[in-house]
Design an enzyme around this catalytic site. Structure first.
Site, PDB file in Angstrom:
ATOM      1  CG  ASP A   1      -1.851   1.201   1.233  1.00 30.72           C
ATOM      2  OD1 ASP A   1      -2.907   1.109   0.570  1.00 30.72           O
ATOM      3  OD2 ASP A   1      -1.529   2.228   1.870  1.00 30.72           O
TER       4      ASP A   1
ATOM      5  CE1 TYR B   1       0.324   7.930   3.169  1.00 32.24           C
ATOM      6  CE2 TYR B   1       1.002   5.778   2.360  1.00 32.24           C
ATOM      7  CZ  TYR B   1       0.052   6.595   2.943  1.00 32.24           C
ATOM      8  OH  TYR B   1      -1.173   6.067   3.289  1.00 32.24           O
TER       9      TYR B   1
ATOM     10  CE  LYS C   1      -3.871   4.905   0.734  1.00 28.32           C
ATOM     11  NZ  LYS C   1      -2.483   4.405   0.659  1.00 28.32           N
TER      12      LYS C   1
ATOM     13  CG  HIS D   1      -4.733   9.846   0.596  1.00 24.36           C
ATOM     14  ND1 HIS D   1      -3.376   9.818   0.409  1.00 24.36           N
ATOM     15  CD2 HIS D   1      -4.933   9.319   1.831  1.00 24.36           C
ATOM     16  CE1 HIS D   1      -2.788   9.308   1.474  1.00 24.36           C
ATOM     17  NE2 HIS D   1      -3.718   8.999   2.354  1.00 24.36           N
TER      18      HIS D   1
END
Length: 306
Positions: free
Chosen positions: A38, A43, A72, A106
């Site tokens: 994932d 990030y 996402k 997201h």
């Protein structure tokens, strides 16, 4: 029974993993049997995740098709189809993949897109939102699906109200909803709603996350119920929490704990070999502590979950 995504029920989360550590974590996870990774653009480590995926595939002697990879669409990338497509293509380039198995909205929010690419645009300390409807966001996701660069589309951090509304106008039903889910935030009503509509659920932060909760918030690892069950099975309470997440419903649930430590990556996966009794599952279901650990009201001052 509803038909759900054929997604591996256990995966590796990469949120909060630094670029320096995540390549090795992903490679090791794939080498010991993980087939679900994932990711997310915000990030800020997808290029390092991509290296780990490539190295893991090569080391394990498997193919890209043997993995399930989720990413996402971030809140700043929703102004148009072209903007979203550029974001998707950057994610694919960073992950060294030709396609994603699953692409998620997201958050059900849109932020101002700035030339510097800031993921968290602020003015006078306040996050700057954009009035882009979820209907518009989902229309863009459906167009991305048509490119063949994503196999399925879904959502993350949506509430039942968001999902109920989305189901009234979507042409393609969301395949999955990813939410914070752990023994202190079991999301029973949302999970039941999703599964009753054939929407799979992925649990993120399945062991909790202390980044934004008030000091003194009880740790899941200190929960007496989990500790007692863990003692019977001779495991750490984390293993019980992870197995509970995939045992409590008959289908449609997956879990993605994050770890960069090889021993934890392995022990997390091994948790899925545990067999919890119905009584043990019910005891965890009946835990009275209820805490949402990742509430955007705390970090963006947006009361999404009120």
């Amino acid at each position: 029974m509803k038909s759900f995504l054929k997604i591996p029920s256990f995966g590796l989360g990469t949120w909060k993993s630094s670029p320096e550590e995540v390549t090795g974590a992903v490679k090791h996870a794939i080498s010991v049997g993980y087939r679900h990774i994932d990711c997310a653009a915000c990030y800020e480590n997808e290029d390092a995740v991509g290296k780990g995926i490539k190295e893991g595939i090569d080391a394990a002697g498997i193919k890209r098709e043997d993995l399930w990879i989720t990413s996402k669409l971030w809140c700043t990338e929703k102004g148009s189809y072209e903007i979203a497509l550029d974001a998707l293509e950057k994610t694919l380039k960073d992950l060294q993949c030709d396609y994603l198995d699953l692409y998620l909205i997201h958050w059900p929010l849109a932020f101002e897109k700035r030339p510097d690419g800031d993921y968290w645009p602020r003015t006078d300390g306040k996050i700057v939102t954009e009035p882009i409807s979820i209907a518009k966001q989902w229309e863009i996701m459906e167009k991305l699906l048509e490119t063949g660069k994503v196999k399925h589309i879904g959502v993350s951090n949506f509430t039942v109200a968001h999902l109920y509304d989305l189901l009234t106008y979507c042409k393609v039903k969301p395949a999955l909803c990813q939410v914070e889910l752990h023994p202190y935030n079991p999301q029973n009503r949302l999970v039941d709603f999703c599964l009753s509509h054939g929407i799979s659920v992925t649990a993120y932060s399945p062991l909790g996350s202390g980044d934004f909760v008030p000091e003194g918030t009880p740790s899941i690892f200190d929960c007496d119920v989990l500790k007692d069950i863990a003692k019977k099975h001779d495991v750490h309470p984390s293993a019980i929490a992870l197995r509970w997440a995939t045992s409590r419903r008959p289908a449609g649930l997956s879990v993605i704990p994050k770890s960069a430590q090889p021993k934890h990556i392995e022990s997390n996966l091994k948790s899925q070999e545990l067999v919890l009794s119905e009584a043990e599952i019910k005891a965890i279901d009946d835990i009275k502590t209820r805490i949402r650990m990742l509430d955007c009201d705390a970090f963006w001052e947006i009361p999404l979950f009120c």
